[in-house]
Design a protein around this motif. Structure first.
Motif, PDB file in Angstrom:
ATOM      1  N   LYS A 189       0.838  -1.201   0.000  1.00 35.79           N
ATOM      2  CA  LYS A 189       0.000   0.000   0.000  1.00 35.79           C
ATOM      3  C   LYS A 189       0.868   1.244   0.000  1.00 35.79           C
TER       4      LYS A 189
ATOM      5  N   ALA B 230      -3.558  -7.394   4.754  1.00 34.54           N
ATOM      6  CA  ALA B 230      -3.190  -8.806   4.602  1.00 34.54           C
ATOM      7  C   ALA B 230      -2.203  -8.981   3.449  1.00 34.54           C
TER       8      ALA B 230
ATOM      9  N   ASP C  66       5.964  -4.069   2.958  1.00 35.66           N
ATOM     10  CA  ASP C  66       4.989  -3.755   4.010  1.00 35.66           C
ATOM     11  C   ASP C  66       5.740  -3.415   5.294  1.00 35.66           C
ATOM     12  N   ILE C  67       5.015  -2.927   6.275  1.00 33.53           N
ATOM     13  CA  ILE C  67       5.658  -2.646   7.551  1.00 33.53           C
ATOM     14  C   ILE C  67       5.729  -3.927   8.380  1.00 33.53           C
ATOM     15  N   THR C  68       6.782  -3.996   9.169  1.00 40.63           N
ATOM     16  CA  THR C  68       6.930  -5.118  10.089  1.00 40.63           C
ATOM     17  C   THR C  68       7.372  -4.576  11.432  1.00 40.63           C
TER      18      THR C  68
ATOM     19  N   THR D  50       7.250  -7.034  14.864  1.00 43.04           N
ATOM     20  CA  THR D  50       7.889  -8.207  15.483  1.00 43.04           C
ATOM     21  C   THR D  50       8.456  -9.159  14.434  1.00 43.04           C
ATOM     22  N   GLY D  51       7.970  -9.088  13.195  1.00 45.03           N
ATOM     23  CA  GLY D  51       8.392 -10.036  12.151  1.00 45.03           C
ATOM     24  C   GLY D  51       7.529 -11.290  12.119  1.00 45.03           C
ATOM     25  N   ASP D  52       6.582 -11.395  13.048  1.00 46.02           N
ATOM     26  CA  ASP D  52       5.758 -12.615  13.133  1.00 46.02           C
ATOM     27  C   ASP D  52       4.965 -12.866  11.852  1.00 46.02           C
ATOM     28  N   THR D  53       4.388 -11.797  11.302  1.00 45.22           N
ATOM     29  CA  THR D  53       3.528 -11.981  10.122  1.00 45.22           C
ATOM     30  C   THR D  53       4.347 -12.446   8.922  1.00 45.22           C
TER      31      THR D  53
HETATM   32  O1  LIG Z   1       5.753  -7.714  12.215  1.00 47.66           O
HETATM   33  P1  LIG Z   1       4.407  -7.875  12.888  1.00 47.66           P
HETATM   34  O2  LIG Z   1       4.473  -7.567  14.352  1.00 47.66           O
HETATM   35  O3  LIG Z   1       3.814  -9.221  12.592  1.00 47.66           O
HETATM   36  O4  LIG Z   1       3.409  -6.759  12.320  1.00 47.66           O
HETATM   37  C1  LIG Z   1       3.275  -6.541  10.946  1.00 47.66           C
HETATM   38  C2  LIG Z   1       1.860  -6.550  10.502  1.00 47.66           C
HETATM   39  O5  LIG Z   1       1.119  -5.507  11.143  1.00 47.66           O
HETATM   40  C3  LIG Z   1       0.465  -4.731  10.150  1.00 47.66           C
HETATM   41  O6  LIG Z   1      -0.767  -5.259   9.851  1.00 47.66           O
HETATM   42  P2  LIG Z   1      -2.134  -4.842  10.564  1.00 47.66           P
HETATM   43  O7  LIG Z   1      -2.271  -5.620  11.814  1.00 47.66           O
HETATM   44  O8  LIG Z   1      -2.212  -3.353  10.680  1.00 47.66           O
HETATM   45  O9  LIG Z   1      -3.169  -5.378   9.510  1.00 47.66           O
HETATM   46  P3  LIG Z   1      -3.294  -5.126   7.918  1.00 47.66           P
HETATM   47  O10 LIG Z   1      -2.989  -6.462   7.323  1.00 47.66           O
HETATM   48  O11 LIG Z   1      -4.706  -4.712   7.745  1.00 47.66           O
HETATM   49  O12 LIG Z   1      -2.320  -4.065   7.489  1.00 47.66           O
HETATM   50  C4  LIG Z   1       1.357  -4.879   8.925  1.00 47.66           C
HETATM   51  O13 LIG Z   1       0.642  -4.603   7.723  1.00 47.66           O
HETATM   52  C5  LIG Z   1       1.813  -6.298   9.010  1.00 47.66           C
HETATM   53  O14 LIG Z   1       0.914  -7.164   8.375  1.00 47.66           O
END
Ligand SMILES: O=P(O)(O)OC[C@H]1O[C@H](OP(=O)(O)OP(=O)(O)O)[C@H](O)[C@@H]1O
Ligand SMILES: Nc1ncnc2c1ncn2[C@@H]1O[C@H](COP(=O)(O)OP(=O)(O)OP(=O)(O)O)[C@@H](O)[C@H]1O
Length: 231
Positions: free
Chosen positions: A137, A162, A177-179, A181-184
């Motif tokens: 985005k 997502a 995308d932003i990160t 913790t890196g978990d996602t």
């Molecule tokens: O590194 P992490 O701690 O895992 O965080 C990263 C996630 O957090 C944000 O999503 P958000 O929860 O805002 O949902 P989104 O998918 O709607 O952007 C971002 O877009 C990542 O998906």
């Protein structure tokens, strides 16, 4: 007229912003029910709380509809061209830390840097007859970063949420995308390119350079800056 302060209307950013102001003697709270977007300010006179989506705060600041606003630096830089001319950062708030990064599938064992991505993108185009797709985005920030680093053989596909799922869903080969913790990223079998941190973001208090302020509003902004320990 009063000084309008825009604050994210929900979630972690809202709570931590309320805490940050509260610790400095200005109490912000939501009035009414959880679903009512009205707020209350105590500890300083002449300030009106405006609860907004974090993503809309940059635009409201740039349009001069709010004098002050809290949002992530990532959103200000993405949404506002020549952002420095339209807003002034007054304070980094020390939370909402997130890195905007580029990531590719773990399975791409030979791709670990931007140079590798550049080579992979050229090979991808040869094989597939279309450009490698990066889901994001953050269109402005990603384009500028890749232009500055000489990567051209790609296309952006829009993903407003997502984003890490787009690779599994086969609508993109890579993501920006932003990160935090890196978990996602890990859960979606993606790895960050070593030299592709596009931006380090955190929640920041901005002042609009576009909002007209009369003498009394200017005095309120000054008093608030003093109360918050910014001057
Ligand atoms: O590194 P992490 O701690 O895992 O965080 C990263 C996630 O957090 C944000 O999503 P958000 O929860 O805002 O949902 P989104 O998918 O709607 O952007 C971002 O877009 C990542 O998906
Ligand atoms: N996992 C995270 N950890 C830390 N900060 C985050 C995380 N996800 C988002 N942020 C930061 O929070 C800010 C707001 O992001 P978010 O996506 O929640 O806002 P938004 O798009 O306005 O949400 P909505 O439109 O749903 O109200 C951004 O500056 C972003 O960098």
């Amino acid at each position: 007229m009063s000084v309008k302060l825009g604050v994210p209307s929900k979630g972690r950013l809202m709570e931590k912003t309320f805490d940050w102001f509260g610790e400095r003697g200005i109490s912000l709270s939501r009035s009414g029910s959880d679903r009512e977007y009205a707020g209350k300010v105590e500890g300083i006179a002449g300030v009106e709380l405006v609860l907004l989506s974090a993503g809309e705060i940059p635009r409201e600041l740039a349009a001069g509809r709010i004098h002050l606003g809290v949002t992530g630096t990532d959103l200000v830089r993405e949404k506002l061209g020549q952002w420095e001319q339209r807003v002034e950062p007054l304070a980094e708030l020390g939370f909402g830390h997130a890195d905007l990064i580029l990531a590719v599938p773990n399975a791409w064992v030979d791709v670990n840097s931007l140079d590798d991505l550049d080579a992979a993108a050229a090979a991808f185009r040869q094989t597939h007859k279309f450009r490698l797709r990066i889901a994001t985005k953050y269109h402005r920030l990603v384009r500028e970063f890749l232009r500055d680093h000489g990567v051209a053989d790609y296309q952006l596909v829009d993903s407003q949420g997502a984003t890490e799922g787009t690779v599994k869903n086969e609508t993109a080969e890579a993501v920006a995308d932003i990160t935090s913790t890196g978990d996602t990223l890990r859960a979606n079998h993606l790895k960050i390119l070593s030299d592709a941190t596009i931006l380090k973001s955190q929640a920041t208090l901005f002042r609009s350079r576009m909002a007209a302020a009369n003498d009394s509003e200017r005095a309120v902004i000054k008093e608030m800056s003093r109360t918050l320990g910014l001057i």
